[in-house]
Design a protein around this motif. Structure first.
Motif, PDB file in Angstrom:
ATOM      1  N   THR A  49       0.822  -1.213   0.000  1.00  0.00           N
ATOM      2  CA  THR A  49       0.000   0.000   0.000  1.00  0.00           C
ATOM      3  C   THR A  49       0.857   1.266   0.000  1.00  0.00           C
ATOM      4  N   TYR A  50       1.876   1.291   0.844  1.00  0.00           N
ATOM      5  CA  TYR A  50       2.656   2.520   0.996  1.00  0.00           C
ATOM      6  C   TYR A  50       4.129   2.365   0.638  1.00  0.00           C
ATOM      7  N   GLY A  51       4.567   1.149   0.375  1.00  0.00           N
ATOM      8  CA  GLY A  51       5.974   0.922   0.083  1.00  0.00           C
ATOM      9  C   GLY A  51       6.199   0.500  -1.352  1.00  0.00           C
ATOM     10  N   ILE A  52       7.155  -0.393  -1.527  1.00  0.00           N
ATOM     11  CA  ILE A  52       7.520  -0.833  -2.880  1.00  0.00           C
ATOM     12  C   ILE A  52       7.127  -2.286  -3.111  1.00  0.00           C
ATOM     13  N   GLY A  53       6.138  -2.748  -2.344  1.00  0.00           N
ATOM     14  CA  GLY A  53       5.743  -4.159  -2.428  1.00  0.00           C
ATOM     15  C   GLY A  53       5.242  -4.581  -3.789  1.00  0.00           C
ATOM     16  N   ASN A  54       4.766  -3.637  -4.596  1.00  0.00           N
ATOM     17  CA  ASN A  54       4.259  -3.998  -5.932  1.00  0.00           C
ATOM     18  C   ASN A  54       5.298  -3.798  -7.027  1.00  0.00           C
ATOM     19  N   TYR A  55       6.473  -3.358  -6.663  1.00  0.00           N
ATOM     20  CA  TYR A  55       7.520  -3.120  -7.672  1.00  0.00           C
ATOM     21  C   TYR A  55       8.032  -4.445  -8.225  1.00  0.00           C
ATOM     22  N   THR A  56       8.211  -4.477  -9.539  1.00  0.00           N
ATOM     23  CA  THR A  56       8.933  -5.587 -10.145  1.00  0.00           C
ATOM     24  C   THR A  56      10.431  -5.272 -10.049  1.00  0.00           C
ATOM     25  N   LEU A  57      11.247  -6.270 -10.317  1.00  0.00           N
ATOM     26  CA  LEU A  57      12.693  -6.033 -10.301  1.00  0.00           C
ATOM     27  C   LEU A  57      13.066  -4.943 -11.305  1.00  0.00           C
ATOM     28  N   GLU A  58      12.416  -4.968 -12.467  1.00  0.00           N
ATOM     29  CA  GLU A  58      12.726  -3.956 -13.484  1.00  0.00           C
ATOM     30  C   GLU A  58      12.357  -2.559 -12.999  1.00  0.00           C
ATOM     31  N   GLN A  59      11.206  -2.436 -12.353  1.00  0.00           N
ATOM     32  CA  GLN A  59      10.777  -1.129 -11.841  1.00  0.00           C
ATOM     33  C   GLN A  59      11.708  -0.658 -10.717  1.00  0.00           C
ATOM     34  N   PHE A  60      12.118  -1.594  -9.872  1.00  0.00           N
ATOM     35  CA  PHE A  60      13.035  -1.253  -8.777  1.00  0.00           C
ATOM     36  C   PHE A  60      14.371  -0.769  -9.345  1.00  0.00           C
ATOM     37  N   SER A  61      14.860  -1.479 -10.353  1.00  0.00           N
ATOM     38  CA  SER A  61      16.122  -1.090 -10.979  1.00  0.00           C
ATOM     39  C   SER A  61      16.017   0.303 -11.588  1.00  0.00           C
ATOM     40  N   ARG A  62      14.895   0.584 -12.219  1.00  0.00           N
ATOM     41  CA  ARG A  62      14.699   1.898 -12.856  1.00  0.00           C
ATOM     42  C   ARG A  62      14.653   2.998 -11.793  1.00  0.00           C
ATOM     43  N   ALA A  63      14.095   2.673 -10.649  1.00  0.00           N
ATOM     44  CA  ALA A  63      14.003   3.679  -9.579  1.00  0.00           C
ATOM     45  C   ALA A  63      15.379   4.003  -9.005  1.00  0.00           C
ATOM     46  N   ILE A  64      16.145   2.988  -8.645  1.00  0.00           N
ATOM     47  CA  ILE A  64      17.405   3.287  -7.953  1.00  0.00           C
ATOM     48  C   ILE A  64      18.533   3.656  -8.918  1.00  0.00           C
ATOM     49  N   ARG A  65      18.426   3.229 -10.183  1.00  0.00           N
ATOM     50  CA  ARG A  65      19.521   3.552 -11.118  1.00  0.00           C
ATOM     51  C   ARG A  65      19.189   4.705 -12.066  1.00  0.00           C
ATOM     52  N   HIS A  66      17.904   5.003 -12.217  1.00  0.00           N
ATOM     53  CA  HIS A  66      17.529   6.078 -13.147  1.00  0.00           C
ATOM     54  C   HIS A  66      16.612   7.117 -12.521  1.00  0.00           C
ATOM     55  N   GLY A  67      16.211   6.903 -11.258  1.00  0.00           N
ATOM     56  CA  GLY A  67      15.407   7.909 -10.576  1.00  0.00           C
ATOM     57  C   GLY A  67      14.000   8.049 -11.113  1.00  0.00           C
ATOM     58  N   VAL A  68      13.385   6.932 -11.478  1.00  0.00           N
ATOM     59  CA  VAL A  68      12.010   6.967 -11.995  1.00  0.00           C
ATOM     60  C   VAL A  68      11.167   5.971 -11.196  1.00  0.00           C
ATOM     61  N   ARG A  69      10.090   6.452 -10.594  1.00  0.00           N
ATOM     62  CA  ARG A  69       9.217   5.579  -9.808  1.00  0.00           C
ATOM     63  C   ARG A  69       8.428   4.643 -10.706  1.00  0.00           C
ATOM     64  N   ALA A  70       7.781   3.666 -10.088  1.00  0.00           N
ATOM     65  CA  ALA A  70       6.970   2.713 -10.861  1.00  0.00           C
ATOM     66  C   ALA A  70       5.841   3.403 -11.596  1.00  0.00           C
ATOM     67  N   ASP A  71       5.318   4.510 -11.030  1.00  0.00           N
ATOM     68  CA  ASP A  71       4.224   5.215 -11.702  1.00  0.00           C
ATOM     69  C   ASP A  71       4.722   6.205 -12.754  1.00  0.00           C
ATOM     70  N   GLY A  72       6.026   6.208 -12.987  1.00  0.00           N
ATOM     71  CA  GLY A  72       6.596   7.070 -14.020  1.00  0.00           C
ATOM     72  C   GLY A  72       7.068   8.423 -13.532  1.00  0.00           C
ATOM     73  N   ALA A  73       6.758   8.765 -12.280  1.00  0.00           N
ATOM     74  CA  ALA A  73       7.174  10.073 -11.748  1.00  0.00           C
ATOM     75  C   ALA A  73       8.682  10.091 -11.497  1.00  0.00           C
ATOM     76  N   GLN A  74       9.268  11.262 -11.694  1.00  0.00           N
ATOM     77  CA  GLN A  74      10.707  11.419 -11.477  1.00  0.00           C
ATOM     78  C   GLN A  74      11.008  11.550  -9.988  1.00  0.00           C
ATOM     79  N   LEU A  75      12.128  10.977  -9.564  1.00  0.00           N
ATOM     80  CA  LEU A  75      12.569  11.094  -8.174  1.00  0.00           C
ATOM     81  C   LEU A  75      13.514  12.278  -8.033  1.00  0.00           C
ATOM     82  N   TYR A  76      13.382  12.996  -6.934  1.00  0.00           N
ATOM     83  CA  TYR A  76      14.325  14.079  -6.666  1.00  0.00           C
ATOM     84  C   TYR A  76      15.715  13.483  -6.414  1.00  0.00           C
TER      85      TYR A  76
END
Length: 445
Positions: A49-76
């Protein structure tokens, strides 16, 4: 400890994603101070609900290596994805496995980050990434270097993301590659030069001294405070001796970058005798009305000397550190010294807490004014540290407020936005006139 757990420790995830010692582990909510305002860390537990429990490995990789959340929003970029982009696929997979299967889910939302316009537009970070070039590719070992050097570089540039603090920023707030690890400002604090320069950097440190500092937060040359104390507490103290040794090998190989005007190593200032009538000084220590004190020597004796001693050399057992030969008092940039006085020192290593009280407005012992902090700092610098450095009350006020405002942060000022809007309208008006004139000329021809 699993491999993924070790990598999470080396990446210092808990320092930002756990809200202090009383916060739920990796549930976010820690307010990261940035020039644009507070950026709240996110919940990275496997909560669906509030964490990254629904992230796939690909989405997780994109978040920590490219700064993009699973919903497509950019990370600061408070999230150091520029550094983490160097992580290997295997390490990203191990991290993902640890977070998804070993961390307890916390079904609690982290506060939402609300930066002022235009920084509230996350989509603009796409352009920032393109211009700044912070996102790299997974690290590839240099066959010309040793295994220890390559491991050290991978840790320094990737997992430990040392450059995020120790490399100064350019006007876009991206790390300035020409000044790699040459020291940077981190809010109120100063991350020292850790290049191999023997005077301005750590070239005069032995590899063992560097390892000891990373593992314990203290050596004869320096004591960790502020963000570095957090890094030691949450990360470095748990790294293996081999990894700490590898970091030392690599850091000592980083091309030297000096600091103009500096001729003595930060830890090599010998100090001089304090001009004191010790009996009178001891008598003053019981005076609780220091709000009227202004002289640096008197203030030092009242609030500092009981631990650091009148000669500034600390206690014989080293528990209370010497201010002589200490990097904090030896830098030309005195911000670390001022921040230490204002905010104190707090780090826990090996289950033992090292605590120095701060003297800012939240002090539990004694609040000091900007003028008083400047007076103490100047006394310490003149007698125990770098006499070339000096502190003004304005410097203290800036450090107290969180550091210098960076130019790009001024974009959030409504008056600056209004001026820019006028400039844009004028440019558009001029372009419209030019276009109209051109069309009119064509018709006439």
């Amino acid at each position: 400890m699993s491999r993924g757990h070790y990598l999470a420790v080396a990446a210092d995830c808990a320092a930002c994603h756990t809200n202090g010692r009383d916060g739920a582990f990796l549930a976010g909510g820690y307010a990261i101070a940035s020039p644009m305002g507070a950026i709240y860390s996110t919940n990275i537990t496997p909560s669906r609900t509030y964490g990254i429990g629904n992230y796939t490995l690909e989405q997780f990789s994109r978040a920590i290596r490219h700064g993009v959340r699973a919903d497509g929003a950019q990370l600061y970029p408070a999230m150091p994805y520029g550094s983490y982009s160097l992580l290997t696929d295997d390490d990203v997979a191990a991290l993902y496995d640890y977070l998804m299967h070993e961390v307890k889910p916390v079904d609690r939302p982290a506060p939402e980050t609300r930066l002022p316009f235009p920084f509230s537009i996350r989509a603009s970070l796409w352009g920032w990434k393109l211009l700044s070039g912070v996102v790299g590719k997974p690290y590839v070992a240099d066959p010309a270097q040793s295994a220890a050097w390559n491991r050290g570089k991978y840790l320094v540039d990737g997992l430990a993301h040392c450059g995020e603090c120790h490399t100064p920023r350019n006007i876009l707030l991206a790390p300035k590659t020409s000044a790699y690890l040459a020291g940077g400002d981190v809010g109120s604090w100063r991350a020292p030069n850790i290049t191999s320069d023997a005077v301005a950097g750590v070239g005069g440190w032995s590899n063992q001294a560097l390892q000891t500092y990373l593992q314990t937060g203290k050596t004869a040359h320096a004591r960790a405070a502020g963000p570095m104390a957090e890094a030691v507490e949450h990360s470095f103290q748990y790294l293996t001796p081999d990894d700490l040794a590898a970091i030392a090998v690599y850091v000592k190989s980083v091309p030297a970058i000096g600091e103009p005007g500096q001729s003595v190593a930060n830890f090599a200032h010998g100090g001089k005798a304090a001009p004191f009538d010790y009996a009178a000084a001891n008598a003053r220590r019981g005076d609780s009305t220091i709000t009227t004190m202004a002289a640096g020597n008197v203030l030092y004796e009242s609030v500092c000397a009981s631990c650091h001693q009148s000669d500034g050399r600390g206690s014989a057992d080293g528990y209370y550190p010497s201010l002589v030969g200490n990097t904090t008092t030896g830098q030309l940039n005195p911000n670390d010294l001022v921040a230490s006085i204002l905010f104190g020192v707090d780090r826990t290593v090996g289950g033992r807490e090292i605590l120095m009280p701060g003297f800012d407005g939240h002090s539990l012992v004694q609040s000091l004014s900007d003028q008083q902090v400047a007076a103490i700092a100047n006394y310490v610098l003149a007698h125990f540290g770098n006499a070339q450095a000096s502190v003004t009350a304005e410097t203290v006020a800036t450090v107290r407020a969180g550091g210098k405002q960076v130019p790009i942060a001024k974009l959030a000022d409504p008056s600056v936005i209004a001026v820019l809007a006028v400039v844009v309208l004028v440019i558009l008006g001029v372009l419209a006139l030019v276009l109209r004139f051109a069309l009119k000329s064509r018709r006439a021809a």
